[in-house]
Design a protein around this motif. Structure first.
Motif, PDB file in Angstrom:
ATOM      1  N   ASP A 161      67.957  22.490 -22.542  1.00  0.00           N
ATOM      2  CA  ASP A 161      68.008  23.603 -21.596  1.00  0.00           C
ATOM      3  C   ASP A 161      68.813  24.727 -22.223  1.00  0.00           C
ATOM      4  N   LEU A 162      68.245  25.940 -22.222  1.00  0.00           N
ATOM      5  CA  LEU A 162      68.953  27.113 -22.758  1.00  0.00           C
ATOM      6  C   LEU A 162      69.044  28.156 -21.651  1.00  0.00           C
ATOM      7  N   PRO A 163      70.001  27.976 -20.724  1.00  0.00           N
ATOM      8  CA  PRO A 163      70.071  28.871 -19.564  1.00  0.00           C
ATOM      9  C   PRO A 163      70.270  30.340 -19.943  1.00  0.00           C
ATOM     10  N   GLU A 164      70.962  30.593 -21.038  1.00  0.00           N
ATOM     11  CA  GLU A 164      71.197  31.982 -21.441  1.00  0.00           C
ATOM     12  C   GLU A 164      69.894  32.682 -21.839  1.00  0.00           C
ATOM     13  N   HIS A 165      68.904  31.893 -22.257  1.00  0.00           N
ATOM     14  CA  HIS A 165      67.609  32.448 -22.648  1.00  0.00           C
ATOM     15  C   HIS A 165      66.551  32.223 -21.566  1.00  0.00           C
ATOM     16  N   GLY A 166      66.917  31.468 -20.501  1.00  0.00           N
ATOM     17  CA  GLY A 166      65.963  31.219 -19.420  1.00  0.00           C
ATOM     18  C   GLY A 166      64.807  30.307 -19.812  1.00  0.00           C
ATOM     19  N   ARG A 181      63.530  26.097 -21.207  1.00  0.00           N
ATOM     20  CA  ARG A 181      63.711  24.712 -21.648  1.00  0.00           C
ATOM     21  C   ARG A 181      62.787  24.520 -22.836  1.00  0.00           C
ATOM     22  N   SER A 200      63.478  33.882 -15.678  1.00  0.00           N
ATOM     23  CA  SER A 200      63.068  33.548 -17.040  1.00  0.00           C
ATOM     24  C   SER A 200      62.106  34.589 -17.603  1.00  0.00           C
ATOM     25  N   LEU A 234      62.961  28.442 -17.352  1.00  0.00           N
ATOM     26  CA  LEU A 234      64.109  27.802 -16.708  1.00  0.00           C
ATOM     27  C   LEU A 234      64.780  28.882 -15.860  1.00  0.00           C
ATOM     28  N   GLY A 235      64.798  28.667 -14.556  1.00  0.00           N
ATOM     29  CA  GLY A 235      65.421  29.651 -13.667  1.00  0.00           C
ATOM     30  C   GLY A 235      64.446  30.736 -13.237  1.00  0.00           C
ATOM     31  N   LYS A 236      64.860  31.474 -12.212  1.00  0.00           N
ATOM     32  CA  LYS A 236      63.940  32.439 -11.572  1.00  0.00           C
ATOM     33  C   LYS A 236      63.740  33.699 -12.391  1.00  0.00           C
TER      34      LYS A 236
END
Ligand code: CO
Length: 141
Positions: A35-40, A42, A63, A59-61
């Motif tokens: 998971d790379l939340p900073e890049h939005g 997976r 992304s 990943l996330g809204k």
């Protein structure tokens, strides 16, 4: 300035399904999911010996991949990543030659723990380009 192709990235609507297909139908050897939340995103990496293929899902809204998948619901090629030796020097040279660096223009840490930036696809024939700084003497731990 650019060196080897580090990876080719494909956006997929369902990462688990894509991993199953690559593993079972193509016999691919695949990394664990990251998971790379900073890049939005997976991601997993498919090791092809001479390079890697990155499979990525949103990943996330917010992304950046979500809009791409809206336009390409089956998925598709998303970006190509080239290695550079000095990312800050590369950014300076690109800006001087009129290319647009996405985001705030500062390198972020990518999936391999190394600095990356992205270049505007309109400046490169419709292709999103990622640059990753890989020191010539870089040896993975
Ligand atoms: Co990438």
């Amino acid at each position: 300035m650019i060196g080897r192709v580090n990876h080719i990235a494909i956006a997929v609507p369902d990462l688990n399904a894509a991993v199953r297909r690559y593993r079972e139908m193509l016999g691919a050897s695949i990394s664990d999911v990251q998971d790379l939340p900073e890049h939005g995103v997976r991601v997993v990496f498919v090791d092809t010996g001479n390079t890697k293929v990155e499979l990525l899902e949103p990943l996330g809204k917010t992304s950046p991949i979500a809009a791409f998948l809206e336009r390409n619901p089956d998925g598709g090629m998303h970006h190509i990543c080239y290695e550079v030796a000095d990312i800050n020097a590369s950014v300076r040279r690109l800006i001087e030659s009129g290319a647009r660096v996405l985001g705030d223009g500062k390198p972020k840490i990518g999936a391999h723990g190394l600095p990356v930036i992205f270049l505007h696809p309109k400046d490169f024939d419709g292709t999103l380009i990622e640059l990753e700084e890989v020191k010539p003497d870089f040896a993975p731990a």
